[in-house]
Design an enzyme around this catalytic site. Structure first.
Site, PDB file in Angstrom:
ATOM      1  CG  HIS A  51      -5.993   2.093   0.088  1.00 37.14           C
ATOM      2  ND1 HIS A  51      -4.811   2.640  -0.404  1.00 37.14           N
ATOM      3  CD2 HIS A  51      -5.613   1.042   0.872  1.00 37.14           C
ATOM      4  CE1 HIS A  51      -3.783   1.951   0.083  1.00 37.14           C
ATOM      5  NE2 HIS A  51      -4.238   0.980   0.835  1.00 37.14           N
ATOM      6  CB  CYS A 100     -12.655  -1.566   6.073  1.00 35.97           C
ATOM      7  SG  CYS A 100     -12.805  -2.702   7.454  1.00 35.97           S
ATOM      8  CB  SER A 101      -9.580   2.047   3.058  1.00 35.99           C
ATOM      9  OG  SER A 101      -8.717   0.931   3.070  1.00 35.99           O
ATOM     10  CE  LYS A 145     -14.451   4.031   6.340  1.00 35.53           C
ATOM     11  NZ  LYS A 145     -15.055   4.044   5.039  1.00 35.53           N
ATOM     12  CB  CYS A 189      -0.947  -0.003   1.183  1.00 45.65           C
ATOM     13  SG  CYS A 189      -1.703  -1.602   1.465  1.00 45.65           S
ATOM     14  CB  ILE A 196     -12.036  -2.765  -3.331  1.00 41.43           C
ATOM     15  CG1 ILE A 196     -11.635  -3.751  -2.236  1.00 41.43           C
ATOM     16  CG2 ILE A 196     -11.503  -3.191  -4.687  1.00 41.43           C
ATOM     17  CD1 ILE A 196     -12.302  -5.115  -2.338  1.00 41.43           C
TER      18      ILE A 196
END
Ligand SMILES: [Zn+2]
Lengths: 394, 167
Positions: free
Chosen positions: A337, A206-207, A333, A82, A209
């Site tokens: 991402h 959670c970030s 977020k 990442c 997709i």
């Protein structure tokens, strides 16, 4: 040789089924080249941050060389999970610093939605130590960070509600960012009532997709002078750290050692007091792939003492007007991402903030003329802390 | 994905190409006809004693003969001594729970399982271990005593688990 960012561009992040890989990348490249006022022939090196696997094209630098009609340019693809985007910046930055290159195009691009979600979950789970963590234990990516979140909760008394507040803040600013994947505010209850992904993380911790790309043009001090470029920011320093592949080989789960090391290196090189760095910078983009990761980042970056990061959340000290504004672009977020693009997008954000080009409601006060980006690959497997500034570094 | 594939198959006949409309965006997508199945073949040649140990009910680490450092997961080489003169060391299989998570959204390759708990424990011998935690995750807390037990997975092969110690 000092290194400046002389142009920046970024696509809208999110579901980008309307474009293929080169089209998506070109959107950002074109903006970056136009703001820098450079042509293909001016660029002598091209670094592409692309983690790939989930997308069909592997040889992205060559694909973009062809699509964008670049000539006489060296190129490579870079991967650091990442933190891929910042790793790409690292390569370009050091190439110019060493005198190997004058003008470098940095592209970060990811088309994660070319694969169905279950495949992406399967692939991203491999950003750790495959054999001892994934093959037999199925420790997913949210799980890696959840391991840290529960340790943090147990040690410092943070709650799921504290973490949810990070998501509320980042959605608040994402709503004001036209490039963000989620341009809507969320309520605390909404975040708290969402289903669990990996306890203690729920959906809004959670970030997402994401598809997206971001690009910057780096130039040497000499080129900046030669071209008389006025609109620019400088890379003041960069710290890079690495962590163990296996989480079980780490002493602590309430911090990321690689990130605190990277921060220390970056602060020292930039001449920033490591005991109160927030007094020297106007804002920061930190790697909030999960809400608890943002809280831990506050401490690794020394915006707060150990165990007191959660206090910054409770007191809303990381909103604009607080001790230090964090992720006022929505963060990973809410902005999204796209792995390879994330770190480059942080540079684009530093560019916008320092040059006071951010959208209404999310522009920080530029007093110190410095902005920080914290980009973590894996769970602290790779950490990059980059400090950008308006003034040429000493 | 199945829906997209079916639409593409129909569209080969009707439209001439393996294409489908993305439901959310309405954008036209080409549905890749080349499928990739990945399965890796990983060498355990130099740590085979570890697996033999599991068969005998033992949890083994490697120990550098020169400096005495313990390595778990076991590894072939000691980076400190630049030496590969290791011996196998039997861990006591007892320790303290440090942290845990419950994986609700599972990868497809783990879909045959109910949500499972992954925990990290620090063993009394000094090394840490990551493993599934047996039992109710709500009844454990960091700092409590745990032991390591070797059990069979659903797939039929042996694996080590973290088990809370009563009391
Ligand atoms: Zn040794």
């Amino acid at each position: 040789m000092a290194v400046a960012i002389i142009g920046a561009g970024q696509t809208k992040f999110g579901t980008r089924k309307d474009v293929n890989m080169p089209e998506l990348a070109w959107e950002a490249i074109k903006q970056a080249m136009q703001t820098a006022n450079v042509e293909q022939k001016d660029i002598d090196f091209m670094v592409v941050g692309n983690a790939g696997m989930w997308s069909s094209e592997a040889a992205v630098p060559a694909l973009m060389y062809e699509y964008g009609k670049f000539e006489n340019v060296g190129s490579m693809r870079v991967e650091a999970a990442c933190a891929t985007g910042n790793a790409a910046i690292r390569v370009g930055y050091t190439a110019i610093e060493s005198g190997e290159a004058d003008v470098v195009l940095i592209l970060g691009v990811e088309k994660m939605q070319e694969s169905p979600n279950p495949t992406v979950i399967e692939l991203i789970g491999r950003f750790g130590s495959y054999f001892w963590e994934f093959e037999n234990l199925g420790l997913t990516f949210p799980g890696y960070y959840a391991i840290h979140a529960t340790a943090y909760m147990a040690k410092y008394g943070a709650t799921e509600e504290d973490f949810a507040k990070v998501a509320v803040k980042n959605h608040h600013y994402g709503a004001k960012n036209p490039y963000a994947q989620f341009q809507r505010e969320i309520k605390l209850e909404q975040a708290l009532n969402a289903p669990y992904v990996a306890w203690p993380f729920k959906l809004f911790d959670c970030s997402p997709i994401t598809d997206g790309s971001a690009a910057v043009i780096l130039a040497s001090e000499e080129k900046v002078k030669e071209w008389g470029i006025e609109e620019k920011i400088w890379i003041h320093s960069q710290g890079v750290g690495t962590g163990t592949a296996n989480l079980s080989r780490r002493e602590s789960f309430t911090s990321l050692k690689s990130a605190s090391y990277a921060a220390e290196v970056a602060y020292k090189k930039a001449g920033i007091d490591i005991d109160a760095p927030y007094k020297y910078i106007d804002g920061a983009d930190v790697h909030d792939c999960f809400t608890a990761a943002e809280v831990i980042a506050y401490e690794d970056l020394r915006f707060a003492k150990r165990g007191e990061g959660v206090q910054l959340v409770r007191e809303e000290q990381t909103y604009i007007g607080g001790r230090i504004p964090v992720n006022v672009d929505g963060g990973l977020k809410a902005k999204g991402h796209p792995i390879g693009a994330t770190g480059v997008s942080q540079a684009v954000e530093a560019w916008k903030q320092l040059l006071s080009k951010a959208e209404n409601g999310r522009q920080v006060d530029v007093k110190n003329g410095r902005y920080l980006a914290h980009n973590v690959g894996g769970t602290g497997h790779y950490s990059y802390v980059t400090i950008y500034g308006l003034e040429k570094p000493r | 994905m199945e829906d997209l594939r079916k639409a593409a198959e129909t569209n080969i006949k009707e439209y001439g190409f393996p294409v489908a409309i993305d439901e959310k965006s309405g954008a036209l997508q080409w549905v890749d006809m080349r499928e990739l199945h990945l399965k890796y073949i990983i060498s355990i040649e130099n740590i085979q004693e570890f697996f033999e140990g599991l068969r005998d009910g033992k949890l083994l680490a490697t120990k550098c003969k020169k400096c005495g450092e313990l390595f778990f997961p076991p590894q072939k080489d000691c980076p400190t001594c630049m030496d590969s003169d290791m011996e196998w060391f039997e861990l006591k299989k007892e320790g303290v729970l440090e942290t845990l998570t419950v994986i609700f959204v599972r990868p497809p390759s783990f879909s045959a399982y109910e949500p499972y708990t992954v925990a990290i424990a620090k063993l009394d011998d000094g090394v840490r271990i990551t493993a599934w935690l047996r039992g109710d995750p709500q009844k454990v807390r960091p700092g409590q005593r745990v032991k390591i037990e070797i059990a069979k997975r659903k797939e039929g092969y042996l694996m080590y688990e973290i088990v809370p110690v009563e009391g």
